[in-house]
Design an enzyme around this catalytic site. Structure first.
Site, PDB file in Angstrom:
ATOM      1  N   ARG A  23       0.799  -1.248  -0.083  1.00 55.28           N
ATOM      2  CA  ARG A  23      -0.109  -0.142  -0.037  1.00 55.28           C
ATOM      3  C   ARG A  23       0.879   1.085   0.169  1.00 55.28           C
ATOM      4  O   ARG A  23       0.548   2.411  -0.290  1.00 55.28           O
ATOM      5  CB  ARG A  23      -1.038  -0.029   1.293  1.00 55.28           C
ATOM      6  CG  ARG A  23      -1.891  -1.204   1.361  1.00 55.28           C
ATOM      7  CD  ARG A  23      -2.413  -1.198   2.680  1.00 55.28           C
ATOM      8  NE  ARG A  23      -1.543  -1.501   3.586  1.00 55.28           N
ATOM      9  CZ  ARG A  23      -1.753  -1.266   4.940  1.00 55.28           C
ATOM     10  NH1 ARG A  23      -2.996  -0.795   5.417  1.00 55.28           N
ATOM     11  NH2 ARG A  23      -0.771  -1.355   6.068  1.00 55.28           N
ATOM     12  N   GLU A  28       6.126   7.429  11.960  1.00 59.49           N
ATOM     13  CA  GLU A  28       6.064   8.582  12.868  1.00 59.49           C
ATOM     14  C   GLU A  28       7.037   9.554  12.890  1.00 59.49           C
ATOM     15  O   GLU A  28       8.073   9.124  13.134  1.00 59.49           O
ATOM     16  CB  GLU A  28       6.067   7.873  14.417  1.00 59.49           C
ATOM     17  CG  GLU A  28       5.467   8.642  15.253  1.00 59.49           C
ATOM     18  CD  GLU A  28       5.471   8.069  16.661  1.00 59.49           C
ATOM     19  OE1 GLU A  28       4.228   7.636  17.119  1.00 59.49           O
ATOM     20  OE2 GLU A  28       6.491   7.522  17.284  1.00 59.49           O
ATOM     21  N   ASP A  48       4.880  25.574  12.536  1.00 60.60           N
ATOM     22  CA  ASP A  48       5.404  24.686  11.316  1.00 60.60           C
ATOM     23  C   ASP A  48       5.514  25.320  10.113  1.00 60.60           C
ATOM     24  O   ASP A  48       4.599  26.217   9.821  1.00 60.60           O
ATOM     25  CB  ASP A  48       4.431  23.539  11.043  1.00 60.60           C
ATOM     26  CG  ASP A  48       4.545  22.258  12.066  1.00 60.60           C
ATOM     27  OD1 ASP A  48       5.156  22.404  12.930  1.00 60.60           O
ATOM     28  OD2 ASP A  48       4.176  21.365  12.020  1.00 60.60           O
ATOM     29  N   ASN A  49       6.543  25.031   9.400  1.00 56.76           N
ATOM     30  CA  ASN A  49       6.645  26.045   8.184  1.00 56.76           C
ATOM     31  C   ASN A  49       7.160  25.210   7.203  1.00 56.76           C
ATOM     32  O   ASN A  49       7.489  23.987   7.217  1.00 56.76           O
ATOM     33  CB  ASN A  49       7.729  27.082   8.278  1.00 56.76           C
ATOM     34  CG  ASN A  49       7.663  28.032   9.423  1.00 56.76           C
ATOM     35  OD1 ASN A  49       6.630  28.511   9.423  1.00 56.76           O
ATOM     36  ND2 ASN A  49       8.670  28.203  10.072  1.00 56.76           N
ATOM     37  N   ARG A  59      18.502  28.317   0.470  1.00 54.70           N
ATOM     38  CA  ARG A  59      17.969  29.337   1.451  1.00 54.70           C
ATOM     39  C   ARG A  59      18.802  29.299   2.858  1.00 54.70           C
ATOM     40  O   ARG A  59      19.008  28.197   3.281  1.00 54.70           O
ATOM     41  CB  ARG A  59      16.423  28.652   1.592  1.00 54.70           C
ATOM     42  CG  ARG A  59      15.664  28.914   0.399  1.00 54.70           C
ATOM     43  CD  ARG A  59      14.112  28.229   0.819  1.00 54.70           C
ATOM     44  NE  ARG A  59      13.351  27.951  -0.404  1.00 54.70           N
ATOM     45  CZ  ARG A  59      12.641  28.942  -0.960  1.00 54.70           C
ATOM     46  NH1 ARG A  59      12.228  30.179  -0.207  1.00 54.70           N
ATOM     47  NH2 ARG A  59      11.964  28.561  -1.759  1.00 54.70           N
ATOM     48  N   HIS A  62      20.164  31.160   7.728  1.00 54.94           N
ATOM     49  CA  HIS A  62      19.445  31.903   8.607  1.00 54.94           C
ATOM     50  C   HIS A  62      19.298  31.708  10.056  1.00 54.94           C
ATOM     51  O   HIS A  62      19.647  30.356  10.473  1.00 54.94           O
ATOM     52  CB  HIS A  62      17.628  32.052   8.300  1.00 54.94           C
ATOM     53  CG  HIS A  62      17.722  32.196   6.716  1.00 54.94           C
ATOM     54  ND1 HIS A  62      16.931  31.501   5.863  1.00 54.94           N
ATOM     55  CD2 HIS A  62      18.263  33.030   5.809  1.00 54.94           C
ATOM     56  CE1 HIS A  62      16.986  31.988   4.539  1.00 54.94           C
ATOM     57  NE2 HIS A  62      17.810  32.868   4.780  1.00 54.94           N
ATOM     58  N   LYS A  72      14.887  23.869  15.665  1.00 53.85           N
ATOM     59  CA  LYS A  72      14.145  23.477  14.469  1.00 53.85           C
ATOM     60  C   LYS A  72      14.235  22.027  14.333  1.00 53.85           C
ATOM     61  O   LYS A  72      15.306  21.299  14.731  1.00 53.85           O
ATOM     62  CB  LYS A  72      14.519  24.192  13.404  1.00 53.85           C
ATOM     63  CG  LYS A  72      14.306  25.724  13.205  1.00 53.85           C
ATOM     64  CD  LYS A  72      14.883  26.305  11.993  1.00 53.85           C
ATOM     65  CE  LYS A  72      15.042  27.878  12.001  1.00 53.85           C
ATOM     66  NZ  LYS A  72      15.468  28.306  10.646  1.00 53.85           N
ATOM     67  N   HIS A 119      21.141  28.173  10.082  1.00 56.87           N
ATOM     68  CA  HIS A 119      20.529  26.877   9.201  1.00 56.87           C
ATOM     69  C   HIS A 119      20.213  27.348   7.882  1.00 56.87           C
ATOM     70  O   HIS A 119      19.918  28.478   7.783  1.00 56.87           O
ATOM     71  CB  HIS A 119      19.258  26.410  10.025  1.00 56.87           C
ATOM     72  CG  HIS A 119      18.656  25.438   9.082  1.00 56.87           C
ATOM     73  ND1 HIS A 119      17.654  25.552   8.361  1.00 56.87           N
ATOM     74  CD2 HIS A 119      19.082  23.961   8.984  1.00 56.87           C
ATOM     75  CE1 HIS A 119      17.299  24.475   7.623  1.00 56.87           C
ATOM     76  NE2 HIS A 119      18.093  23.514   7.989  1.00 56.87           N
ATOM     77  N   TYR A 132       9.629  22.222   8.458  1.00 57.49           N
ATOM     78  CA  TYR A 132      10.448  22.206   9.563  1.00 57.49           C
ATOM     79  C   TYR A 132       9.444  22.839  10.762  1.00 57.49           C
ATOM     80  O   TYR A 132       8.562  23.581  10.529  1.00 57.49           O
ATOM     81  CB  TYR A 132      11.550  23.134   9.462  1.00 57.49           C
ATOM     82  CG  TYR A 132      11.579  24.544   9.223  1.00 57.49           C
ATOM     83  CD1 TYR A 132      11.584  25.589  10.086  1.00 57.49           C
ATOM     84  CD2 TYR A 132      11.402  24.778   7.826  1.00 57.49           C
ATOM     85  CE1 TYR A 132      11.434  26.963   9.468  1.00 57.49           C
ATOM     86  CE2 TYR A 132      11.608  26.095   7.110  1.00 57.49           C
ATOM     87  CZ  TYR A 132      11.330  27.062   7.907  1.00 57.49           C
ATOM     88  OH  TYR A 132      11.339  28.438   7.391  1.00 57.49           O
ATOM     89  N   GLU A 143      15.364  38.659  12.645  1.00 55.71           N
ATOM     90  CA  GLU A 143      15.978  37.611  11.653  1.00 55.71           C
ATOM     91  C   GLU A 143      17.330  38.211  11.477  1.00 55.71           C
ATOM     92  O   GLU A 143      17.466  39.291  11.350  1.00 55.71           O
ATOM     93  CB  GLU A 143      14.949  37.598  10.619  1.00 55.71           C
ATOM     94  CG  GLU A 143      14.936  38.751   9.673  1.00 55.71           C
ATOM     95  CD  GLU A 143      14.057  38.491   8.277  1.00 55.71           C
ATOM     96  OE1 GLU A 143      14.148  39.274   7.476  1.00 55.71           O
ATOM     97  OE2 GLU A 143      13.143  37.618   8.389  1.00 55.71           O
ATOM     98  N   LYS A 169      18.016  38.891  -0.972  1.00 52.14           N
ATOM     99  CA  LYS A 169      18.358  39.090   0.354  1.00 52.14           C
ATOM    100  C   LYS A 169      19.317  38.212   1.101  1.00 52.14           C
ATOM    101  O   LYS A 169      20.371  38.647   2.072  1.00 52.14           O
ATOM    102  CB  LYS A 169      16.869  38.928   1.168  1.00 52.14           C
ATOM    103  CG  LYS A 169      16.907  38.929   2.631  1.00 52.14           C
ATOM    104  CD  LYS A 169      15.482  38.657   3.139  1.00 52.14           C
ATOM    105  CE  LYS A 169      15.251  38.700   4.560  1.00 52.14           C
ATOM    106  NZ  LYS A 169      14.008  38.572   5.115  1.00 52.14           N
ATOM    107  N   ASP A 170      19.447  36.923   0.692  1.00 55.59           N
ATOM    108  CA  ASP A 170      20.319  36.044   1.281  1.00 55.59           C
ATOM    109  C   ASP A 170      21.862  36.432   0.735  1.00 55.59           C
ATOM    110  O   ASP A 170      22.941  36.173   1.415  1.00 55.59           O
ATOM    111  CB  ASP A 170      20.389  34.564   0.803  1.00 55.59           C
ATOM    112  CG  ASP A 170      19.210  34.015   1.719  1.00 55.59           C
ATOM    113  OD1 ASP A 170      18.496  34.750   2.691  1.00 55.59           O
ATOM    114  OD2 ASP A 170      18.688  32.882   1.644  1.00 55.59           O
TER     115      ASP A 170
END
Length: 183
Positions: A23, A28, A48-49, A59, A62, A72, A119, A132, A143, A169-170
């Protein structure tokens, strides 16, 4: 669930037990009681993001400062990433060192990144879905970050600069040295 320490104190790789049959599969993805027992960390995730990225999107790196610092628990739902965390705790014996791991949709491994770390991740496939949990709410005024290609950190992202897609930005984040000098 198997919980393994990495060389950066407070970071853990979590590998769930996956049940597969005709299936599909079931696992978990998080169990607070098991996590606390195996890590000694009592955490309360409050947000949660999720992001979706094309291959080559980088990315990071940060983090949030002060009272808004976040731990996280990161994982990949679809695709794969090179995930990187950097120890920014000045009193830590691994200050300025980084850890990287490939997270993907088949092994379902996760990385726990404690407060005091930067991260970031690089999407290794198109349509990569990255998710995350955070133990503190996002605050725009808190930030911060470090330039992904910082010479001191010397992170090997595995792709040449011309194959990376990095936000403006980064690209303007401070270097590790300037960040350390600031704090």
């Amino acid at each position: 669930m198997l919980v393994e320490k990495v060389f950066l104190e407070g970071c853990f790789v979590l590998t769930p037990k996956v049940f597969e049959d005709e299936r599909g599969c079931f696992f978990e993805s998080f169990n607070k009681a098991i996590f606390e027992k195996q890590t000694g960390i009592n955490t309360n995730f409050v947000q949660d993001n999720q992001s979706i990225s094309s291959k080559g999107v980088l990315r990071g790196l940060h983090f949030q400062t002060g009272d808004f610092a976040q731990s996280k628990l990161v994982r990949v739902i679809k695709g794969s990433v090179l995930d990187v965390c950097v120890d920014l705790r000045k009193t830590s014996p691994t200050f300025g060192q980084h850890f990287s791991i490939v997270l993907d949709e088949t092994k379902h491994k996760q990385l726990y990144v404690p407060r005091g770390f930067a991260h970031g991740f690089l999407a290794l496939e198109n349509d990569t879905i990255f998710s995350y949990k955070c133990d503190n709410f996002y605050n725009k005024n808190a930030e911060s970050g470090i330039l992904f290609n910082d010479e001191i950190l010397n992170i090997n992202w595995g792709l040449s600069r011309e194959n990376l897609i990095v936000s403006e930005k980064d690209m303007e984040l401070p270097t590790f040295k300037s960040l350390v000098d600031e704090y």
